[in-house]
Design a protein around this motif. Structure first.
Motif, mmCIF file in Angstrom:
data_model
loop_
_atom_site.group_PDB
_atom_site.id
_atom_site.type_symbol
_atom_site.label_atom_id
_atom_site.label_comp_id
_atom_site.label_asym_id
_atom_site.label_seq_id
_atom_site.Cartn_x
_atom_site.Cartn_y
_atom_site.Cartn_z
ATOM 1 N N GLU A 96 51.477 75.581 39.597
ATOM 2 C CA GLU A 96 50.273 75.809 40.171
ATOM 3 C C GLU A 96 49.452 74.508 40.588
ATOM 4 O O GLU A 96 49.447 73.578 39.664
ATOM 5 C CB GLU A 96 49.230 76.440 38.938
ATOM 6 N N GLU A 97 49.107 74.040 41.653
ATOM 7 C CA GLU A 97 48.239 73.009 42.230
ATOM 8 C C GLU A 97 47.015 73.337 42.764
ATOM 9 O O GLU A 97 46.831 74.311 43.064
ATOM 10 C CB GLU A 97 49.395 72.331 43.056
ATOM 11 N N ASN A 109 54.855 76.933 51.657
ATOM 12 C CA ASN A 109 55.569 77.592 50.606
ATOM 13 C C ASN A 109 56.089 78.760 50.986
ATOM 14 O O ASN A 109 56.820 79.561 50.404
ATOM 15 C CB ASN A 109 54.657 77.679 49.395
ATOM 16 N N THR A 163 55.079 76.296 45.106
ATOM 17 C CA THR A 163 53.481 76.072 44.795
ATOM 18 C C THR A 163 52.726 77.277 44.839
ATOM 19 O O THR A 163 52.742 77.806 46.047
ATOM 20 C CB THR A 163 53.030 74.730 45.511
ATOM 21 N N SER A 215 49.848 67.489 47.102
ATOM 22 C CA SER A 215 50.348 69.024 47.233
ATOM 23 C C SER A 215 51.299 69.326 48.410
ATOM 24 O O SER A 215 52.429 69.846 48.364
ATOM 25 C CB SER A 215 49.437 70.120 46.933
ATOM 26 N N SER A 226 60.933 73.703 43.607
ATOM 27 C CA SER A 226 59.762 74.309 43.028
ATOM 28 C C SER A 226 58.967 75.019 44.276
ATOM 29 O O SER A 226 59.107 74.833 45.376
ATOM 30 C CB SER A 226 58.675 73.202 42.751
ATOM 31 N N ARG A 279 54.644 67.320 48.033
ATOM 32 C CA ARG A 279 55.697 67.869 47.181
ATOM 33 C C ARG A 279 56.340 68.975 47.743
ATOM 34 O O ARG A 279 57.313 69.382 47.264
ATOM 35 C CB ARG A 279 54.750 68.120 45.636
ATOM 36 N N SER A 280 55.502 69.840 48.277
ATOM 37 C CA SER A 280 55.830 71.003 49.124
ATOM 38 C C SER A 280 56.873 70.675 50.247
ATOM 39 O O SER A 280 57.953 71.394 50.188
ATOM 40 C CB SER A 280 54.828 71.993 49.490
#
Length: 595
Positions: free
Chosen positions: A219-220, A176, A247, A226, A245, A229-230
């Protein structure tokens, strides 16, 4: 059911459907039952056991008692909170928001029990316990409500002591950081989520400007999901996508358990103080989680340097942390509420409406407040809320066009609504589950006999009240249709009249030029000040409510006749909906693109 409780009767108190079924199966000795939820009451009624509902022991006056006691408690507590230097502004907002809910929950059980005489029988696990005091039963009930709160309202929330392992957290932060660096020096709008109308707004922003990026900040807890998704958002950027998004994973917070406990422990003894201790774990986790998110949000904001931060609430968690981070970097934070907020005349409604709107319509963390209706503007004016105020047609709700309805033989009435459960209690301005059921049953009973009419009730599963339970309480009627699927907007397009008690759908109906009838399980509160006289085709209003229950059928017939196939005019909607020359989403998007 107006059951009269006589001294020395053994009353069994049941909270869930499962507890009621356990009681019927196990058959412990008891004289009558208090069903705290419609689900539990339905089981007992089906088996012919003497049962009464919370409406037999919890009245409009009970709502007032809760509010008076909560207000006194909060005046002292929130003064201490304001002076506290250990909590971030976001953590303070989180603390305040949850304490208000927990205080109401703690008092509702106690005020309900005050109407009952011991002894009591309560299920505890697989056992039955006979209790001689209200205090002990209150503790047992609050333990159950605490579990219910965690199950329904904190589902998916990170536990601060249960984050992913250090390696996965480090990997997520590294990915991120790369995304944030790629977004640096671009025209970026950061939002708290793509919920409600935010996703539609983001898509319009991107379509309007080839240089604008819109990213939600989520928020994760860390872990392999995670990371994946990142990585997906890395792929989105590489492929030229401009909507994705970022994170954040909460950092260790300087807020300690002692800090949170001390704020409450120093207060004078009270039923609220005794009750809130059952919610300490949820309160502490939420405050610490929010506090730890601020530093992580600051890191992202300092790199991305977005041109604007837009949120649809600021009461807690990532949204609040993101806005606070923006303040520290002089980035404007705009709040666009996802709900309906209306000025009230009575003190009880006024006070609870302010608490309901805090962190949703207004916040100390917001630089700009978007007012999506004249009602929101009147609310802000009534309470002298500071900040830059921006008029706009609806953005988070009521922004989608609906198809106009053609001539129909059948007049359609659409009912939509909700209630607050035991674990999310907001007195006076929201119905309880039993009040909700009572409002529905009296509506169906009162409308019987109206010709060429169909009543459509949209329902979904609720805590305390399943779809099957709701349907079982409704009287049989040929004109009744219950819907559990499909689009609300499609149903609204087909409706001649919307019925609700307190819901954002009221303002959505008005923006669709549909009249509204206010009706529920109590007439103590009106979400919008209504007209109570019967309309004619020449003399109409926009929002109605009967003076007394016996007026409900005749008033409904007059509304259907007066409004048949003739949408509300701009004059009739004055004070409810912004005029046609008020800026809407296109103008709003254009202004953001020019920043």
């Amino acid at each position: 059911m107006n059951t009269v409780l006589t001294p020395m009767k053994l009353t069994v108190i049941l909270f869930t459907k499962e507890e009621a079924e356990f009681f019927i199966t196990d058959q412990p000795d008891a004289d009558c039952a208090l069903a705290l939820t419609p689900d539990a009451r339905r089981v007992l009624l089906d088996h012919g056991f003497p049962v009464f509902s919370t409406m037999d022991v919890f009245s409009d006056y009970s709502h007032l008692r809760i509010m008076a006691m909560t207000r006194s408690f909060e005046n002292d507590l929130f003064e201490r909170l304001h002076e506290n230097s250990q909590l971030t502004e976001s953590a303070k907002e989180t603390f305040r928001g949850y304490v208000h809910i927990f205080a109401n929950c703690a008092l509702r059980t106690w005020v309900t029990l005050k109407k009952l005489d011991p002894p009591f029988l309560v299920p505890v696990g697989a056992q039955w316990k006979k209790e001689e005091t209200r205090e002990k039963v209150n503790e047992i009930l609050l333990q159950k409500i605490t579990r219910d709160f965690s199950r329904h309202h904190l589902k998916g929330q990170t536990r601060v002591h249960d984050r992913g392992n250090r390696i996965s957290i480090a990997v997520v932060r590294l990915i991120n950081h790369w995304i944030a660096k790629k977004l640096a020096k671009k025209d970026v709008v950061l939002v708290n989520s793509f919920s409600y109308g935010m996703k539609s707004l983001a898509k319009k922003l991107i379509r309007n400007s080839n240089s604008t990026y819109c990213f939600q900040v989520l928020e994760e807890r860390g872990g392999i999901k995670s990371i994946l998704r990142s990585l997906l958002n890395v792929f989105i950027l590489i492929k030229g996508g401009r909507m994705g998004s970022l994170t954040v994973i909460t950092s260790p917070s300087r807020v300690t358990e002692k800090t949170v406990h001390q704020l409450i422990d120093e207060l004078s003894p009270s039923k609220i103080k005794d009750g809130i201790k059952f919610f300490y774990d949820s309160l502490l986790n939420s405050v610490v989680l929010t506090d730890g998110l601020v530093s992580e949000a600051e890191k992202l904001v300092s790199i991305v340097k977005p041109k604007k931060i837009i949120t649809n609430y600021l009461r807690w968690y990532t949204a609040a942390a993101l806005a606070e981070a923006g303040k520290k970097h002089n980035i404007t934070s705009m709040l666009i509420s996802h709900g309906s907020h209306t000025a009230q005349e009575s003190f009880p409604a006024m006070w609870e409406s302010v608490e309901q709107s805090r962190g949703v319509l207004f916040s100390s963390l917001a630089d700009q407040i978007v007012l999506q209706s004249p009602h929101a503007e009147k609310f802000v004016s009534q309470h002298k809320i500071p900040g830059e105020l921006i008029r706009s047609k609806p953005i988070m709700w009521g922004y989608q066009d609906i198809k106009p309805r053609g001539p129909q033989k059948i007049r359609r009435i659409l009912h939509t609504g909700t209630f607050k459960s035991w674990s999310s209690n907001r007195p006076w301005i929201f119905e309880t589950s039993d009040e909700f059921i009572h409002g529905l049953t009296t509506l169906v009973e009162s409308l019987s006999g109206i010709e060429n009419m169909e009543l459509v009730i949209r329902i979904r599963p609720y805590p305390e009240c399943s779809v099957e339970t709701i349907m079982s309480f409704l009287p049989e009627a040929d004109f009744l249709k219950v819907k559990t699927d499909g689009s609300f907007l499609d149903d609204l397009a087909e409706a001649d009249l919307l019925v609700s008690w307190a819901s954002t759908t009221i303002e959505e109906a008005l923006n669709a030029r549909k009249p509204v009838l206010l009706w529920g399980g109590s007439q103590r509160f009106h979400h919008i000040s209504p007209r109570t006289t019967f309309p004619t085709k020449e003399d109409r209003g926009a929002v109605y409510a009967p003076k007394v229950k016996s007026d409900l059928r005749e008033l409904t017939e007059h509304i259907l006749d007066a409004h048949a196939e003739i949408p509300l005019s701009e004059e009739e909607l004055e004070g409810h909906v912004w005029s046609s020359d008020t800026p809407g989403i296109p103008e709003f998007v254009e202004q953001l693109s020019c920043l």
